[in-house]
Scaffold this motif. Structure first.
Motif, mmCIF file in Angstrom:
data_model
loop_
_atom_site.group_PDB
_atom_site.id
_atom_site.type_symbol
_atom_site.label_atom_id
_atom_site.label_comp_id
_atom_site.label_asym_id
_atom_site.label_seq_id
_atom_site.Cartn_x
_atom_site.Cartn_y
_atom_site.Cartn_z
ATOM 1 N N ASN A 145 0.827 -1.204 0.000
ATOM 2 C CA ASN A 145 0.000 0.000 0.000
ATOM 3 C C ASN A 145 0.861 1.254 0.000
ATOM 4 O O ASN A 145 0.559 2.241 -0.674
ATOM 5 C CB ASN A 145 -0.939 -0.006 1.205
ATOM 6 C CG ASN A 145 -2.114 0.948 1.029
ATOM 7 O OD1 ASN A 145 -2.749 0.984 -0.015
ATOM 8 N ND2 ASN A 145 -2.395 1.728 2.057
ATOM 9 N N GLY A 146 1.969 1.219 0.751
ATOM 10 C CA GLY A 146 2.860 2.375 0.795
ATOM 11 C C GLY A 146 3.461 2.681 -0.557
ATOM 12 O O GLY A 146 3.558 3.864 -0.956
ATOM 13 N N ILE A 147 3.876 1.650 -1.286
ATOM 14 C CA ILE A 147 4.439 1.852 -2.619
ATOM 15 C C ILE A 147 3.394 2.432 -3.564
ATOM 16 O O ILE A 147 3.658 3.379 -4.315
ATOM 17 C CB ILE A 147 4.992 0.526 -3.178
ATOM 18 C CG1 ILE A 147 6.206 0.070 -2.363
ATOM 19 C CG2 ILE A 147 5.352 0.668 -4.654
ATOM 20 C CD1 ILE A 147 7.396 1.006 -2.436
ATOM 21 N N SER A 148 2.193 1.874 -3.538
ATOM 22 C CA SER A 148 1.117 2.381 -4.400
ATOM 23 C C SER A 148 0.772 3.828 -4.058
ATOM 24 O O SER A 148 0.552 4.651 -4.950
ATOM 25 C CB SER A 148 -0.127 1.497 -4.265
ATOM 26 O OG SER A 148 0.099 0.214 -4.775
ATOM 27 N N ASN A 149 0.707 4.141 -2.763
ATOM 28 C CA ASN A 149 0.394 5.511 -2.347
ATOM 29 C C ASN A 149 1.430 6.492 -2.892
ATOM 30 O O ASN A 149 1.093 7.559 -3.422
ATOM 31 C CB ASN A 149 0.356 5.613 -0.815
ATOM 32 C CG ASN A 149 -0.791 4.838 -0.210
ATOM 33 O OD1 ASN A 149 -1.717 4.410 -0.905
ATOM 34 N ND2 ASN A 149 -0.732 4.635 1.092
ATOM 35 N N MET A 150 2.697 6.151 -2.729
ATOM 36 C CA MET A 150 3.770 7.034 -3.185
ATOM 37 C C MET A 150 3.729 7.223 -4.697
ATOM 38 O O MET A 150 3.825 8.347 -5.209
ATOM 39 C CB MET A 150 5.119 6.460 -2.760
ATOM 40 C CG MET A 150 6.315 7.295 -3.182
ATOM 41 S SD MET A 150 7.881 6.577 -2.594
ATOM 42 C CE MET A 150 7.906 5.033 -3.537
ATOM 43 N N PHE A 151 3.563 6.121 -5.414
ATOM 44 C CA PHE A 151 3.587 6.156 -6.873
ATOM 45 C C PHE A 151 2.409 6.958 -7.429
ATOM 46 O O PHE A 151 2.574 7.835 -8.274
ATOM 47 C CB PHE A 151 3.566 4.713 -7.399
ATOM 48 C CG PHE A 151 3.724 4.591 -8.873
ATOM 49 C CD1 PHE A 151 4.956 4.816 -9.482
ATOM 50 C CD2 PHE A 151 2.650 4.224 -9.668
ATOM 51 C CE1 PHE A 151 5.101 4.682 -10.862
ATOM 52 C CE2 PHE A 151 2.788 4.093 -11.045
ATOM 53 C CZ PHE A 151 4.025 4.325 -11.638
ATOM 54 N N LEU A 152 1.210 6.665 -6.931
ATOM 55 C CA LEU A 152 0.027 7.336 -7.448
ATOM 56 C C LEU A 152 -0.025 8.804 -7.022
ATOM 57 O O LEU A 152 -0.454 9.664 -7.798
ATOM 58 C CB LEU A 152 -1.234 6.602 -6.992
ATOM 59 C CG LEU A 152 -1.472 5.266 -7.707
ATOM 60 C CD1 LEU A 152 -2.509 4.445 -6.974
ATOM 61 C CD2 LEU A 152 -1.918 5.491 -9.141
ATOM 62 N N GLY A 189 -6.667 2.056 -8.414
ATOM 63 C CA GLY A 189 -5.606 3.043 -8.497
ATOM 64 C C GLY A 189 -5.764 3.929 -9.713
ATOM 65 O O GLY A 189 -5.610 5.157 -9.644
ATOM 66 N N GLU A 190 -6.099 3.333 -10.841
ATOM 67 C CA GLU A 190 -6.269 4.096 -12.076
ATOM 68 C C GLU A 190 -7.384 5.124 -11.954
ATOM 69 O O GLU A 190 -7.249 6.265 -12.412
ATOM 70 C CB GLU A 190 -6.561 3.146 -13.239
ATOM 71 C CG GLU A 190 -6.734 3.861 -14.575
ATOM 72 C CD GLU A 190 -7.232 2.949 -15.686
ATOM 73 O OE1 GLU A 190 -7.313 3.431 -16.828
ATOM 74 O OE2 GLU A 190 -7.554 1.765 -15.398
ATOM 75 N N ILE A 191 -8.494 4.732 -11.324
ATOM 76 C CA ILE A 191 -9.624 5.652 -11.230
ATOM 77 C C ILE A 191 -9.270 6.855 -10.359
ATOM 78 O O ILE A 191 -9.725 7.981 -10.612
ATOM 79 C CB ILE A 191 -10.893 4.926 -10.714
ATOM 80 C CG1 ILE A 191 -12.154 5.636 -11.223
ATOM 81 C CG2 ILE A 191 -10.932 4.835 -9.196
ATOM 82 C CD1 ILE A 191 -12.380 5.509 -12.693
ATOM 83 N N LEU A 192 -8.427 6.658 -9.349
ATOM 84 C CA LEU A 192 -7.976 7.788 -8.532
ATOM 85 C C LEU A 192 -7.159 8.766 -9.357
ATOM 86 O O LEU A 192 -7.319 9.986 -9.260
ATOM 87 C CB LEU A 192 -7.126 7.290 -7.362
ATOM 88 C CG LEU A 192 -7.842 6.638 -6.189
ATOM 89 C CD1 LEU A 192 -6.837 6.290 -5.103
ATOM 90 C CD2 LEU A 192 -8.901 7.570 -5.624
ATOM 91 N N LEU A 193 -6.267 8.225 -10.168
ATOM 92 C CA LEU A 193 -5.418 9.064 -11.004
ATOM 93 C C LEU A 193 -6.255 9.861 -12.001
ATOM 94 O O LEU A 193 -6.102 11.080 -12.131
ATOM 95 C CB LEU A 193 -4.417 8.172 -11.741
ATOM 96 C CG LEU A 193 -3.193 8.836 -12.361
ATOM 97 C CD1 LEU A 193 -2.367 9.558 -11.303
ATOM 98 C CD2 LEU A 193 -2.347 7.795 -13.090
#
Length: 243
Positions: A145-152, A189-193
């Motif tokens: 989750n931390g990696i996804s949060n940082m990346f997005l 994740g995509e929908i957030l972006l």
């Protein structure tokens, strides 16, 4: 914000809301999830749609027995495909907003109510925000989750504190118009972006999360974050081509 039976609905759009529960092999946990949702969101008791994403157990029949509307995929297509199918069905039913709740029992009904009522703006995207450290989440889940949060967050242009939580409230028509293509967990994740790029109001609401010892998850901590990255890169390329 607790809801008590008999309390008048503050917003007219709540009468055009629904709950979407994407479910895969969830016959064991689904009854308690539905019961909790109906206790905390009584005004949506008859507006719960279960998307059976190719389950090999009795998920569909259990959902039907519980009085939910059921949409079944003949084979497992992924969480993103299930969510898009649910949102499309919600739009066809005339719903303005849809609350999505995972079928594994991770989210108490009170938190589902909290996310549903977190904003009076039916066009807002409301995210449930978990404290994974306090909840005692497995280390691999916290890392993923931390990696996804940082990346997005980097590409969304704003801090996003929990990009993988399945407890969310979507503006139905606007979400579908964003054109997210992810088939699995990469959809969320995509929908957030895409929402951040489109100027959609994003509201973050702190929630609890439960991690029972016998909890079953279909999220793969290596494969699925890779798919999230791949989908984000594709979306970035598409955005660049559009100028």
């Amino acid at each position: 914000m607790p809801f008590t039976p008999g309390q008048p609905l503050a917003s007219t759009w709540l009468s055009r809301a629904c709950v979407i529960v994407p479910a895969l092999d969830a016959e064991r946990t689904l009854p308690s999830v539905i019961q909790s949702l109906r206790a905390s969101l009584p005004f949506l008791a008859d507006a719960i749609l279960v998307i059976d994403d190719g389950s090999r157990d009795r998920t569909a029949s259990v959902a039907a027995r519980l009085g939910c509307e059921v949409l079944s995929h003949g084979k497992n297509r992924g969480k993103g495909a299930a969510l898009r199918a649910g949102l499309s069905t919600a739009l066809a039913r005339g719903c303005e907003v849809a609350l999505t709740v995972d079928a594994d029992g991770q989210h108490p009904g009170e938190d589902a109510c909290r996310v549903m009522l977190a904003s009076d703006d039916p066009e807002a995207l409301v995210l449930g925000i978990r404290d994974l450290d306090r909840a005692g989440a497995p280390k691999k889940n916290r890392f993923s989750n931390g990696i996804s949060n940082m990346f997005l967050s980097r590409f969304a242009g704003r801090a996003l504190r929990d990009t993988q939580c399945g407890l969310r409230r979507y503006p139905v028509r606007r979400t579908l118009a964003l054109g997210a293509r992810g088939e699995g967990y990469d959809f969320e994740g995509e929908i957030l972006l895409r929402a951040a790029w489109a100027g959609v109001t994003i509201v973050e609401e702190p929630i609890q999360v439960l991690y029972p010892e016998d909890r079953v998850t279909h999220f793969h901590v290596v494969r699925d974050p890779f798919r999230i990255v791949r989908t984000v890169v594709a979306a970035l390329g598409e955005r660049g081509l559009r100028g």
